[in-house]
Design an enzyme around this catalytic site. Structure first.
Site, mmCIF file in Angstrom:
data_model
loop_
_atom_site.group_PDB
_atom_site.id
_atom_site.type_symbol
_atom_site.label_atom_id
_atom_site.label_comp_id
_atom_site.label_asym_id
_atom_site.label_seq_id
_atom_site.Cartn_x
_atom_site.Cartn_y
_atom_site.Cartn_z
ATOM 1 N NE ARG A 30 -3.946 0.088 0.691
ATOM 2 C CZ ARG A 30 -4.935 0.005 1.570
ATOM 3 N NH1 ARG A 30 -5.152 -1.104 2.237
ATOM 4 N NH2 ARG A 30 -5.721 1.034 1.790
ATOM 5 C CG HIS A 76 -5.795 -0.681 -5.436
ATOM 6 N ND1 HIS A 76 -4.560 -1.074 -4.979
ATOM 7 C CD2 HIS A 76 -6.175 0.327 -4.608
ATOM 8 C CE1 HIS A 76 -4.211 -0.342 -3.950
ATOM 9 N NE2 HIS A 76 -5.173 0.514 -3.689
ATOM 10 C CE1 TYR A 120 -20.641 16.568 -12.555
ATOM 11 C CE2 TYR A 120 -19.508 16.674 -10.450
ATOM 12 C CZ TYR A 120 -20.680 16.657 -11.186
ATOM 13 O OH TYR A 120 -21.894 16.737 -10.548
#
Length: 746
Positions: A30, A76, A120
């Protein structure tokens, strides 16, 4: 029925193993980048997913939500926010030395504005990412491993050709460790790698003649150049950064200071805090030279303008900004990355060494794959050329064969029993044929137009090219210098295409020496109301408004404007606030929350005593807690430079009820919530250090607690109260400390 087996083991061993497994998972999977490709797993998976989706630099943008969803579903499964944050950072040119993602839409700003929602924004791979990070994945250049549910394959590491760990740096917090690697200039990093490849014994200092130091996307100035050799040798240290300040001419002979570059550490909310800090310095009258502040920053870059008075001391003002704000800051370097499967702190030379070893591994695997393909082509080409020389015989074999199998057996092994030949001579020639299986298959699949003269000529040329490629690939694989030259040539190509000018200046800067305006010492009165708002006024103003001031404020403390105010809280802490930081003015001027001036937090703590620092000299303070722990402490123990210090040690679930400045001969009365009163002499309370718990003042009944404390001299009529009933404290029987006390009758 299977019997269940109970395994008995030490609980601490199980917890230790589980925690180590968890920690290693966070570290390796990670938080920390791999030294080979300089990427964290989330970054690597996001880039690979974009590559798999075909979102290339020369194709249309795709919605980030599509990329995030696909990455989370395939590779992931740790939440969409971490993937999108990684994607956004890889597209921000003010955070990365080399952006890896070409973003389209609102991807945040250097001033701390967040990116728009992923639905967006759009993105695609940057050109350098496609060419230098994801190329040759089809050539067995890296290992592929199963994904989390073993339904897909993902690369263990990306075949990155440039030292991404140095170029883009890294930041990450794991369990018990953190990484912080600054960004560097691509051209300089490539020069350093080339120097190492030509001389493996090169030292860190020699490498620093090629790689000058960090090169931050925000520019700025590194002012401790002499410390860099030690930092890059050990992989740890502190880089001192300054923003770039320029002087411009204004109207009427006035000057203005323009901050055009900021330290890398100021990215985000740091710019807003910087502006607030300047305002606070002006309000605190640390300087009178600044007339106006404006932030004129835009997409073109940073521009913070300070309008100055005429004849302002510009050098002193610049030094004040460096000393009192984050315009001068430190970047803590800890070059920690995963190397050979474990976290390791590495110096510059070690990182480059790992990168070069990785490049040799990539090139070896790439050219072994290419060589195998060329050898296969060579085999087939030689078969076709040989077939062209005996094409009439091959046609006769095909016409005389009853099946493809018979024809193939004849071509490979010279088996002629099942084939009809026109002449015995043909049969004799056919028996001598010995093509390989691949050659025989190619001959049988060959089209007739390949027998045209020009096609045969093209085949011969292609064969010559194949032989050249084989010779070239074998030379690269068997000759260290040849492979070195291939790697260097690639690096030169990337440098030519993508290198840019250095942005950060490296130098040995002079220490910023700031001379504060000398403040004339005077007596002031601190006014702190019940809402925690503070201000100071001069003594005359307080005297004129004494009645209103006493009724409106909870704490009124005489002090010096050059001193400090000490705040003792119920949590056993003492906070200090400079009086000069508290607004000074007229009685009805605006106050500020005292929380904003120091470490005191009114939401978590309650003030039990407030005094000027000078009051603590030659004084003794009495501490009383809810659980009836008492002690006297010399005031000198609290004359410390720390803004916050532990004023006393508390037992579990205990808190300070009162801190009182005491005299030598006094009586103490402790009053509990249950109505018990105990009177004894102050001399029975011993003097202790501030780190001590103290002694018990009163034996409390179950669930009872100290509510109030009184101090008075002998013969002084002192009143207390319990549930609105008045109690004459000086008439209480004088007992010894640690008694049960007397119950008040209602």
């Amino acid at each position: 029925m299977n019997e269940q087996q109970v395994i008995r083991t030490e609980y601490s061993d199980v917890m230790k193993k589980s925690y180590i497994d968890y920690a290693m998972s966070v570290i390796i999977a990670r938080a920390l980048p791999d030294v080979r490709d300089g990427l964290k797993p989330v970054q690597r998976r996001t880039l690979y997913d974009m590559y798999e989706l075909g979102i290339r630099y020369d194709r249309p943008y795709r919605k980030c939500a599509r990329i995030v969803g696909d990455t989370m579903g395939k590779y992931h499964p740790h939440g969409d926010s971490s993937i999108y944050e990684a994607l956004v950072v890889m597209a921000q040119d003010f955070k990365k030395g080399m952006v890896l993602v070409d973003g389209h839409g609102n991807f945040g700003s250097i001033e701390g504005d967040g990116a728009a929602a992923m639905r967006y924004t759009e993105s695609r791979l940057a050109k350098i990412t496609q060419e230098a990070y994801l190329a040759d994945l089809d050539k067995d250049i890296v290992d592929f491993v199963p994904n989390f549910d073993e339904t897909e394959k993902e690369p263990e590491v990306l075949p990155v050709r440039i030292p991404n760990l140095l170029v883009n740096g890294a930041e990450g917090i794991a369990v018990g460790m953190a990484t912080s690697i600054p960004t560097h200039n691509l051209g300089e990093v490539i020069d350093a790698v080339k120097a190492y490849m030509r001389n493996n014994e090169i030292t860190t200092e020699e490498l620093l003649t090629y790689l000058k130091g960090p090169d931050f996307p925000t520019g700025g100035i590194v002012v401790n150049k002499d410390d860099l050799p030690s930092i890059y040798e050990t992989g740890t240290g502190k880089i001192k950064l300054r923003g770039k300040v320029e002087v411009e001419n204004g109207k009427g002979g006035k000057k203005r200071l323009v901050i055009s570059e900021i330290p890398y550490t100021m990215i985000g909310a740091g710019i807003g805090k910087f502006l607030n800090d300047i305002c606070a310095l002006v309000e605190a009258k640390k300087t009178n030279d600044i007339v106006d502040i404006s932030n004129q920053s835009s997409k073109e870059g940073i521009r913070i303008v300070l309008e100055l008075k005429k004849d302002a001391d510009i050098e002193n003002l610049k030094n004040m900004l460096y000393k009192k704000t984050r315009l001068e800051d430190t970047f803590g370097v800890n070059m920690l990355a995963v190397a050979d499967g474990r976290p390791e702190t590495m110096g510059l030379r070690q990182i480059i060494e790992h990168h070069v070893d990785f490049q040799f591994e990539l090139m070896t695997r790439k050219y072994k794959t290419l060589l195998a393909k060329e050898l296969a082509k060579k085999e087939i080409q030689e078969g076709l050329i040989k077939a062209c020389d005996v094409i009439d015989l091959i046609i006769e074999i095909l016409r005389g064969s009853k099946s493809i199998k018979d024809a193939k057996e004849c071509l490979i092994h010279g088996t002629v029993e099942n084939i009809t030949f026109k002449t015995a001579a043909s049969k004799k020639k056919a028996a001598k044929l010995c093509f390989t299986e691949k050659q025989a298959t190619a001959i049988l699949e060959m089209r007739l137009y390949k027998l045209i003269g020009l096609e045969i000529e093209a085949l011969m040329k292609e064969h010559e090219e194949t032989l050249k490629n084989i010779e070239k690939y074998e030379d690269i694989l068997n000759n260290y210098d040849s492979m070195t030259n291939v790697i260097i040539d690639e690096l030169e190509g990337y440098k030519k295409a993508y290198a840019r000018e250095r942005r950060t200046v490296i130098e040995n800067g002079k220490e910023a020496i700031y001379e504060e305006n000398k403040v004339e010492e005077q007596d002031v009165i601190l006014l702190l109301d019940r809402f925690g708002y503070a201000k100071t006024v001069d003594v005359a103003t307080y005297e004129r408004n004494k009645e209103a001031a006493d009724s409106e404020n909870k704490h009124i403390v005489p002090c010096k404007n050059t001193g400090k105010v000490c705040i003792f809280t119920n949590t056993g802490k003492m906070h200090q606030v400079k009086v000069s930081d508290i607004p000074y003015g007229k009685f009805r001027d605006k106050s500020v929350p005292i929380d904003n001036l120091g470490n005191y937090d009114s939401a978590q703590e309650e003030i039990v005593y407030l005094c000027a620092e000078e009051e603590l000299k030659d004084a003794k303070l009495l501490f009383v807690t809810r659980q009836s722990m008492l002690k006297q402490v010399a005031g000198e123990e609290f004359l410390v430079s720390k803004r916050t210090t532990a004023a006393t040690k508390l037992q579990e679930a205990d808190e300070v009820v009162a801190v009182i400045k005491v005299l030598e001969e006094q009586n103490i009365v402790l009053q509990t919530e249950g109505g018990y009163f105990l009177r004894f002499l102050l001399s029975e309370v011993p003097e202790k250090k501030k780190g001590a718990v103290g002694v018990r003042g009163m034996k409390l009944q179950k669930s009872d607690r100290i509510e109030q404390i009184y101090l008075f001299a002998d013969g002084v009529d002192t009143k207390g109260s319990y549930q609105e009933k008045e109690v004459s404290l000086n008439r209480l029987k004088l007992n010894k400390r640690d008694g049960k006390g007397t119950k008040t009758r209602l």
